[in-house]
Design a protein around this motif. Structure first.
Motif, PDB file in Angstrom:
ATOM      1  N   TYR A  65      21.558  30.513  41.350  1.00 49.76           N
ATOM      2  CA  TYR A  65      22.681  29.685  40.919  1.00 49.76           C
ATOM      3  C   TYR A  65      23.741  30.609  40.329  1.00 49.76           C
ATOM      4  O   TYR A  65      23.436  31.461  39.492  1.00 49.76           O
ATOM      5  CB  TYR A  65      22.223  28.679  39.859  1.00 49.76           C
ATOM      6  N   GLN A  66      24.979  30.466  40.769  1.00 43.54           N
ATOM      7  CA  GLN A  66      26.056  31.324  40.267  1.00 43.54           C
ATOM      8  C   GLN A  66      27.304  30.498  40.018  1.00 43.54           C
ATOM      9  O   GLN A  66      27.626  29.578  40.786  1.00 43.54           O
ATOM     10  CB  GLN A  66      26.371  32.453  41.246  1.00 43.54           C
ATOM     11  N   GLU A  67      28.006  30.830  38.933  1.00 46.22           N
ATOM     12  CA  GLU A  67      29.253  30.164  38.601  1.00 46.22           C
ATOM     13  C   GLU A  67      30.423  31.069  38.950  1.00 46.22           C
ATOM     14  O   GLU A  67      30.507  32.192  38.454  1.00 46.22           O
ATOM     15  CB  GLU A  67      29.286  29.791  37.115  1.00 46.22           C
ATOM     16  N   LYS A  68      31.282  30.612  39.815  1.00 55.48           N
ATOM     17  CA  LYS A  68      32.490  31.346  40.172  1.00 55.48           C
ATOM     18  C   LYS A  68      33.521  31.181  39.046  1.00 55.48           C
ATOM     19  O   LYS A  68      33.833  30.055  38.646  1.00 55.48           O
ATOM     20  CB  LYS A  68      33.069  30.831  41.486  1.00 55.48           C
ATOM     21  N   PHE A  69      34.035  32.287  38.532  1.00 55.20           N
ATOM     22  CA  PHE A  69      35.000  32.195  37.439  1.00 55.20           C
ATOM     23  C   PHE A  69      36.281  31.489  37.882  1.00 55.20           C
ATOM     24  O   PHE A  69      36.961  30.855  37.076  1.00 55.20           O
ATOM     25  CB  PHE A  69      35.303  33.592  36.895  1.00 55.20           C
ATOM     26  N   GLY A  73      39.471  28.604  36.639  1.00 55.88           N
ATOM     27  CA  GLY A  73      40.774  29.259  36.524  1.00 55.88           C
ATOM     28  C   GLY A  73      40.733  30.496  35.656  1.00 55.88           C
ATOM     29  O   GLY A  73      41.684  30.775  34.912  1.00 55.88           O
ATOM     30  N   ARG A  74      39.647  31.268  35.750  1.00 55.63           N
ATOM     31  CA  ARG A  74      39.486  32.466  34.918  1.00 55.63           C
ATOM     32  C   ARG A  74      39.185  33.670  35.797  1.00 55.63           C
ATOM     33  O   ARG A  74      38.698  33.538  36.927  1.00 55.63           O
ATOM     34  CB  ARG A  74      38.354  32.276  33.911  1.00 55.63           C
ATOM     35  N   ILE A  75      39.472  34.842  35.264  1.00 49.26           N
ATOM     36  CA  ILE A  75      39.138  36.103  35.912  1.00 49.26           C
ATOM     37  C   ILE A  75      38.027  36.754  35.095  1.00 49.26           C
ATOM     38  O   ILE A  75      38.105  36.801  33.864  1.00 49.26           O
ATOM     39  CB  ILE A  75      40.361  37.036  35.989  1.00 49.26           C
ATOM     40  N   PRO A  76      36.966  37.251  35.732  1.00 45.38           N
ATOM     41  CA  PRO A  76      35.865  37.866  34.968  1.00 45.38           C
ATOM     42  C   PRO A  76      36.354  38.989  34.072  1.00 45.38           C
ATOM     43  O   PRO A  76      37.298  39.717  34.390  1.00 45.38           O
ATOM     44  CB  PRO A  76      34.929  38.389  36.064  1.00 45.38           C
ATOM     45  N   GLY A  77      35.686  39.142  32.932  1.00 52.30           N
ATOM     46  CA  GLY A  77      36.093  40.155  31.963  1.00 52.30           C
ATOM     47  C   GLY A  77      35.496  41.519  32.213  1.00 52.30           C
ATOM     48  O   GLY A  77      35.732  42.442  31.443  1.00 52.30           O
ATOM     49  N   PHE A  80      35.166  45.565  36.864  1.00 56.26           N
ATOM     50  CA  PHE A  80      35.468  45.404  38.289  1.00 56.26           C
ATOM     51  C   PHE A  80      36.139  44.074  38.601  1.00 56.26           C
ATOM     52  O   PHE A  80      36.544  43.839  39.731  1.00 56.26           O
ATOM     53  CB  PHE A  80      34.185  45.543  39.116  1.00 56.26           C
ATOM     54  N   LYS A  81      36.222  43.183  37.604  1.00 60.60           N
ATOM     55  CA  LYS A  81      36.910  41.908  37.767  1.00 60.60           C
ATOM     56  C   LYS A  81      36.343  41.067  38.907  1.00 60.60           C
ATOM     57  O   LYS A  81      37.073  40.373  39.629  1.00 60.60           O
ATOM     58  CB  LYS A  81      38.413  42.118  37.986  1.00 60.60           C
ATOM     59  N   ARG A  82      35.027  41.124  39.067  1.00 65.88           N
ATOM     60  CA  ARG A  82      34.377  40.247  40.037  1.00 65.88           C
ATOM     61  C   ARG A  82      33.016  39.839  39.495  1.00 65.88           C
ATOM     62  O   ARG A  82      32.466  40.483  38.609  1.00 65.88           O
ATOM     63  CB  ARG A  82      34.219  40.926  41.404  1.00 65.88           C
ATOM     64  N   GLU A  83      32.505  38.735  40.030  1.00 59.31           N
ATOM     65  CA  GLU A  83      31.190  38.285  39.595  1.00 59.31           C
ATOM     66  C   GLU A  83      30.147  39.336  39.957  1.00 59.31           C
ATOM     67  O   GLU A  83      30.107  39.830  41.095  1.00 59.31           O
ATOM     68  CB  GLU A  83      30.822  36.945  40.242  1.00 59.31           C
ATOM     69  N   ALA A  84      29.303  39.677  38.988  1.00 64.86           N
ATOM     70  CA  ALA A  84      28.283  40.713  39.210  1.00 64.86           C
ATOM     71  C   ALA A  84      26.906  40.050  39.209  1.00 64.86           C
ATOM     72  O   ALA A  84      26.745  38.926  39.683  1.00 64.86           O
ATOM     73  CB  ALA A  84      28.403  41.785  38.135  1.00 64.86           C
ATOM     74  N   ARG A  85      25.916  40.727  38.638  1.00 61.82           N
ATOM     75  CA  ARG A  85      24.572  40.160  38.573  1.00 61.82           C
ATOM     76  C   ARG A  85      24.585  38.877  37.747  1.00 61.82           C
ATOM     77  O   ARG A  85      25.451  38.665  36.897  1.00 61.82           O
ATOM     78  CB  ARG A  85      23.596  41.167  37.960  1.00 61.82           C
ATOM     79  N   LEU A  86      23.618  38.022  38.005  1.00 59.35           N
ATOM     80  CA  LEU A  86      23.559  36.753  37.293  1.00 59.35           C
ATOM     81  C   LEU A  86      23.384  36.994  35.801  1.00 59.35           C
ATOM     82  O   LEU A  86      22.598  37.852  35.383  1.00 59.35           O
ATOM     83  CB  LEU A  86      22.389  35.910  37.815  1.00 59.35           C
ATOM     84  N   ASN A  87      24.117  36.228  34.995  1.00 55.97           N
ATOM     85  CA  ASN A  87      23.910  36.312  33.552  1.00 55.97           C
ATOM     86  C   ASN A  87      22.710  35.456  33.158  1.00 55.97           C
ATOM     87  O   ASN A  87      22.108  34.770  33.991  1.00 55.97           O
ATOM     88  CB  ASN A  87      25.179  35.907  32.788  1.00 55.97           C
ATOM     89  N   ASP A  88      22.345  35.490  31.878  1.00 62.15           N
ATOM     90  CA  ASP A  88      21.142  34.781  31.433  1.00 62.15           C
ATOM     91  C   ASP A  88      21.230  33.281  31.696  1.00 62.15           C
ATOM     92  O   ASP A  88      20.246  32.653  32.089  1.00 62.15           O
ATOM     93  CB  ASP A  88      20.898  35.031  29.941  1.00 62.15           C
ATOM     94  N   TYR A  89      22.401  32.696  31.487  1.00 59.02           N
ATOM     95  CA  TYR A  89      22.556  31.256  31.716  1.00 59.02           C
ATOM     96  C   TYR A  89      22.327  30.923  33.191  1.00 59.02           C
ATOM     97  O   TYR A  89      21.651  29.929  33.524  1.00 59.02           O
ATOM     98  CB  TYR A  89      23.955  30.810  31.287  1.00 59.02           C
TER      99      TYR A  89
END
Length: 754
Positions: A65-69, A73-77, A80-89
């Motif tokens: 399961y992954q949440e697209k930033f 309406g957000r840009i990852p912090g 590399f400014k892209r979704e990386a490995r899954l976070n804990d949530y």
């Protein structure tokens, strides 16, 4: 050209409408759906290989399961400014879906299956994790992948005494219990959640309410599948079977397996005996036997072991380590085994052991918890480590996996129920290192964490303990509920049910059910048996340390929090941060100020109590409003012919006139006061026009017999008038040190001078 999508909908008990749609997106996947509620849209896809890999003997299911930033309406912090490995949530949400889906596949289905769920549009009030499993199940339902049943998953919360299905974020913030529940139309499959000491009956009621809502969602999935015209499931290659070989293995090993299982030996001895028996079985075939037959014989041996041990527990009512069904393994625990951590505990239950530490930090140590919808900071952190030596194995260390994240989350949610609120200044980190494992190391983490928190002086009001339960059933209706299960009992059982809580109620639950037909009566019995086991463990924990230490340890950092009015924040900080920097330098502390609503939270952190107390006094002095007749301990800052200027509060000075130093008439202060002296004074007046403070020392001294204060004050009135000009001039000369201060020049009442 896009085809017309197929769509069904249903209403939640709250009246919110949920739409399930297929046929428009990701059409090359075996199954693809979108689930929409409000502005929240989740895309779920599923793809399965047509044939299993050669020689594969396990079911390779992967769920992500992954949440697209961009969904919010957000840009990852990240850099590399892209979704990386899954976070804990995201990992925890993936686990919730995986644990619910896995039992749906046939036991002989060994093809690779990949389920991908993405949040593509976010709604501030809709929690996507409650809809993610519905989306995954619907994607399977509209495919031809062979699943046995359709499921769904909901969140159930109790808010103001009422059970609410899939509450909004705002509603959930007011709840005192929260569970994610997955089920088929007939049976519960998975439960996970937390509560503020709910009763066992409350949990059962939550399960019943959730199951009714789930049935409605399953009905909608069936409607969508019928609309798409899915009438059957694909055929698949089944593992090869050899009934003659199966009977031979059973005849050779059944009695021997029973004798090993009945011996009540320790984990290592028992596993060694089972391994030697397997080697004896293989040797009985002779060297001419092909590898394929040997591999199949080993599989049948595992099947026979599973059947024999389950039958022994059901019929003999005795377990692998010779315990009765409801007995907890021997307990051993101690606090403060490590001298340097701020708190520590060693908890051992049978062959499961946790060494847990507590570290106290500042607000700067808070953890950023980021998702697509929002970012929050957490002051309570728990990390769980499961090194390979804990089970006597050699494995590469690759960092925490999904299991570690899940087990740590259960322990964190349980202990969080007893943690102090936002008024507690410390950031608290718990680390559980599992040194031995043979069943329920997550429950050992809860117990060790509670002990270590009390050892660290964290003011938790009650201990939180936990116990893992198991269930073994048979086709004829027999069942056995097991308290404090072993690792082997977890593997061969039909239910893994972990319950945490205090003496007064449940704080956390994690349950996976692998069998159909679990009745609510059996659930109630399992919960009651778990309660008794938990109370037994809690009694031992209270004997080890009955309450939190009254103070943190001498080597632990000191932390105090002061709540001030918002208008005083600037005064504490000072122009350019001058006041706060001076306080930190003089007291050896770290001071953090955060604006929360109409108040300011001032957190003061230091390595010694004296410095922290001094900083607390300085801050309180800045924000306090001097009142007439209050008494202060003042410091003489300068001596003048007409009196002394004293600092009676941080950055607040007033004139102690020579006539107010003593009942005796003084011509000079020489020999009476000098710079640096500490003197107790009373505030006797505040000039309403200038805000100047009038202080008296003699007002706190016993009046000489026969002397009247009024006449003396009258005699000195001329002196005061004569020196008024000098007083004003001196105040102008000493303006920076005479009451205005670096903190913004606050006068009486906290108002800045103009």
């Amino acid at each position: 050209m896009l085809t017309q999508p197929l769509q069904v909908s249903f209403q939640l008990p709250s009246g919110a409408e949920v739409f399930i749609e297929t046929g428009k997106l990701a059409r090359q996947a075996d199954g693809a759906v979108t689930v929409k509620q409000g502005k929240c849209i989740i895309l779920a896809t599923v793809v399965a290989n047509k044939d299993p890999k050669e020689g594969q003997d396990f079911f390779p299911l992967s769920v992500d399961y992954q949440e697209k930033f961009a969904s919010a309406g957000r840009i990852p912090g990240s850099f590399f400014k892209r979704e990386a490995r899954l976070n804990d949530y995201e990992i925890l949400t993936s686990r919730l879906i995986d644990r619910a889906l896995r039992p749906l596949f046939p036991e002989d289905y060994l093809c690779d299956v990949q389920v991908l769920i993405s949040l593509v549009s976010s709604d501030e009030e809709v929690l996507p994790d409650a809809l993610a499993c519905l989306a995954a199940s619907a994607a399977l339902a509209v495919s031809d992948i062979p699943i046995k049943e359709v499921i769904s998953e909901v969140r159930i919360a109790k808010i103001d005494g009422v059970f609410v299905v899939n509450p909004t974020r705002t509603e959930l913030a007011k709840s005192n219990m929260e569970f994610i529940i997955a089920a088929t139309e007939k049976n519960l499959m998975m439960v996970e959640g937390e509560a503020k000491e709910c009763s066992e009956e409350d949990l059962v009621k939550a399960l019943e309410v959730a199951h009714e809502a789930i049935r409605l969602q399953i009905k909608a999935q069936h409607q969508l599948r019928d609309m798409k015209g899915v009438t059957g499931k694909r055929d698949y290659k089944k593992p090869e079977q050899n009934e003659e070989l199966k009977q031979r293995v059973a005849a050779f090993t059944s009695d021997k397996i029973y004798q090993i299982a009945k011996a009540g030996s320790a984990k290592y001895d028992r596993s060694t005996a089972f391994k030697l028996l397997k080697e004896e079985l293989v040797a009985s075939f002779g060297e001419e036997t092909d590898d394929k037959t040997i591999k199949l014989a080993k599989k049948y041996y595992e099947d026979v072991q599973w059947e024999v041990v389950r039958k022994m527990i059901l019929e003999d009512r005795v377990r692998l380590d010779a315990r009765l069904l409801h007995h907890v393994r021997p307990l051993a625990m101690e606090v403060d085994p490590l001298p340097t951590p701020h708190g520590s505990a060693l908890f051992t239950r049978g062959e499961t052991q946790s060494l847990t530490t507590v570290t106290l930090g500042t607000p700067l140590d808070e953890l950023l918890v980021e998702s697509a919808a929002k970012s929050d900071y957490s002051k309570f952190i728990l990390h769980y480590n499961f090194p390979p030596f804990s089970t006597g194995e050699v494995k590469p260390m690759r960092g925490p996996g999904r299991r570690e994240v899940g087990h740590g989350n259960l322990a964190q949610r349980s202990l969080k129920q007893m943690m102090p609120g936002s008024e507690y200044a410390y950031t608290v980190r718990i680390v559980s290192d599992i040194l031995e494992s043979n069943g329920s190391s997550s429950m050992a983490t809860v117990c060790a964490g509670s002990l270590a928190l009390m050892d660290a002086g964290v003011p938790i009001p009650k201990h939180v303990g936990g116990v893992a339960m198991g269930l073994i059933t048979s086709a004829d209706g027999k069942y056995a509920i097991l308290t404090d299960i072993l690792g082997d009992e977890d593997h061969l059982g039909d239910m893994d049910f972990k319950v945490t809580g205090t003496r007064d109620g449940i704080c956390g639950v994690q349950m996976d059910i692998k069998v159909d037909g679990l009745s609510m009566e059996v659930m109630r019995e399992a919960l009651e048996q778990a309660r008794k086991g938990r109370l037994h463990i809690l009694d031992a924990m209270y004997e080890c340390i009955p309450a939190a230490r009254p103070d943190v340890k001498p080597h632990a950092p000191r932390m105090e929090k002061i709540i001030i009015d918002k208008e005083f924040i600037g005064a504490v900080i000072g122009p350019g941060g001058k006041v706060i920097q001076e306080m930190q330098k003089e007291t050896g502390t770290t001071i953090n100020i955060e604006e929360v609503g109409n108040f300011g939270e001032v957190s003061i952190f230091g390595v010694n109590k004296e410095g922290v107390d001094k900083a607390v006094a300085r801050v309180k002095g800045i924000v306090s409003v001097p009142e007439i007749d209050d008494v202060y301990e003042a410091k003489v800052k300068s001596i003048q012919p007409y009196g002394a200027f004293v600092e009676f509060l941080p950055k607040k000075e007033g004139l102690l006139h020579i006539s107010e130093v003593s009942w005796k008439r003084l011509d000079t202060l020489e020999g009476v006061l000098k710079e640096g002296d500490m003197v107790k004074v009373k505030l006797i007046g505040i000039d309403q026009k200038t805000g100047k403070f009038k202080l008296s020392r003699k007002a706190l001294m016993p009046k000489p017999e026969g002397q009247q204060g009024g006449g003396d004050r009258g005699d000195n009135r001329g002196d005061r008038n004569d020196n008024r000009g000098e007083y004003r001039g001196e105040r102008r000369d000493n303006r920076d040190g005479g009451g205005r201060g670096d903190g913004g020049g606050y006068q009486s009442g906290g108002r800045p001078q103009q």
